[in-house]
Design a protein around this motif. Sequence first.
Motif, PDB file in Angstrom:
ATOM      1  N   GLU A 283       3.431  13.315  -4.996  1.00 35.40           N
ATOM      2  CA  GLU A 283       3.130  11.885  -4.983  1.00 35.40           C
ATOM      3  C   GLU A 283       3.162  11.285  -3.582  1.00 35.40           C
ATOM      4  OE1 GLU A 283       5.463   9.760  -7.780  1.00 35.40           O
ATOM      5  OE2 GLU A 283       4.418  10.628  -9.518  1.00 35.40           O
ATOM      6  N   GLY A 284       2.478  11.897  -2.659  1.00 39.69           N
ATOM      7  CA  GLY A 284       2.364  11.366  -1.306  1.00 39.69           C
ATOM      8  C   GLY A 284       3.398  11.875  -0.333  1.00 39.69           C
ATOM      9  N   TYR A 299       4.478  11.131   4.699  1.00 41.10           N
ATOM     10  CA  TYR A 299       4.349  10.271   3.516  1.00 41.10           C
ATOM     11  C   TYR A 299       3.043   9.501   3.636  1.00 41.10           C
ATOM     12  CZ  TYR A 299       4.865   6.465   0.217  1.00 41.10           C
ATOM     13  OH  TYR A 299       4.635   5.578  -0.809  1.00 41.10           O
ATOM     14  N   HIS A 301       0.519   6.648   1.633  1.00 39.03           N
ATOM     15  CA  HIS A 301       0.380   5.651   0.569  1.00 39.03           C
ATOM     16  C   HIS A 301      -0.882   4.833   0.825  1.00 39.03           C
ATOM     17  CE1 HIS A 301       1.448   2.859  -2.579  1.00 39.03           C
ATOM     18  NE2 HIS A 301       1.319   1.841  -1.731  1.00 39.03           N
ATOM     19  N   ARG A 302      -1.862   5.051  -0.013  1.00 37.35           N
ATOM     20  CA  ARG A 302      -3.143   4.368   0.122  1.00 37.35           C
ATOM     21  C   ARG A 302      -3.715   4.552   1.521  1.00 37.35           C
ATOM     22  NH1 ARG A 302      -1.899  -1.247  -3.270  1.00 37.35           N
ATOM     23  NH2 ARG A 302      -1.480  -0.210  -5.281  1.00 37.35           N
TER      24      ARG A 302
END
Length: 346
Positions: A283-284, A299, A301-302
């Motif tokens: 998940e990223g 990490y 995110h979008r």
Amino acid sequence: MRILLILVFTALLSCSAIMAEEVSARHDGLTVSGDGCSVSFSSGRITIRSPYFKAGDIGRFGLLRTIADPYSSAFSLRPEVSLHQRYSRQSGFAAGLDGFIAGASLSGRPIIFIQSGWKDYIEGALLFAFPGESGEHGYLADAAAPVDIPVLYASVRGGWRFFDIAGILSFSPDEGIELFGAAGLYWEKYSIYLMAGDTMPLYNERSARSWGIRVSIGETGFRSDIAFQFGAPPVYSADYLPFRASIRSELDIHGIRIYSSMEYSFSGKGNAHKRDRIIFSYEGFSIGYDTSSGPIASYKHRMFEIGYEDRSIYAEIEMDIGEEGRSIRLRLSSDGTVETALSISL
């Protein structure tokens, strides 16, 4: 040379007549594309792609990759042209239809080649390499051959249902004949290939391999590729039998992705090299370790990503700007590098 200039001019003229659909700019180049044709400027060189003519880096994939390093190739004899990179080894062009392709290169080591095939059943290629400049020898120096000799490569590949076979003959008036052969069975994501012999060096290194084996295993959410290469028996009592091995695996369990790779080599002079890499992603989030470059963490995110790799911290952001089809990407690194990219659909 005149023929090459005419082909390049014709391709550029045909591309210029097509209205551009997309313009993509990066820190190291620019690409204009539309209607199946594109022209890229990168690393101070031009890459052209059109239906019947391509010019760019021809050494990374396809025919030249198979001849230069058959043990790590996909045995494809079709000439492939890719975008120029900073350290492109061989620039050239390929022109023709799917059933017949011819091309040449005047950079690096001068070569000319032709390739023809019939569907997916059989294909053949001839490549003539003119004398080039001798360079440093490979890890088995006593068996190294210079590249300042002409070499003719004749290669063929065929397959039917689950069976695949490939062969390469290298001939030089100075060195004689050298043979390489590979045969394999494949079914979906499973395959096994046996390889023997080698090719005369296309560039300035010679691996002196004798035989090898390559195995691929795959199921839903899992894949593993295993390869072993054995060198020629040592000539002198102080030498060793060269050996290389690699294992690359990828596992996906409920969204958790695990990637691992292990590489090991032992040279004819007794030098050992080992590199391991493992990465966990979910998940990223990604975290892992590489024995050569150290810890890995990131990490995403979008439109935003931050991470640590190759002993440097980096931050990257990519966002749409203005109308649909326009985006910009910016990447900053603690090692002082800055990368930007702009993409516009017209």
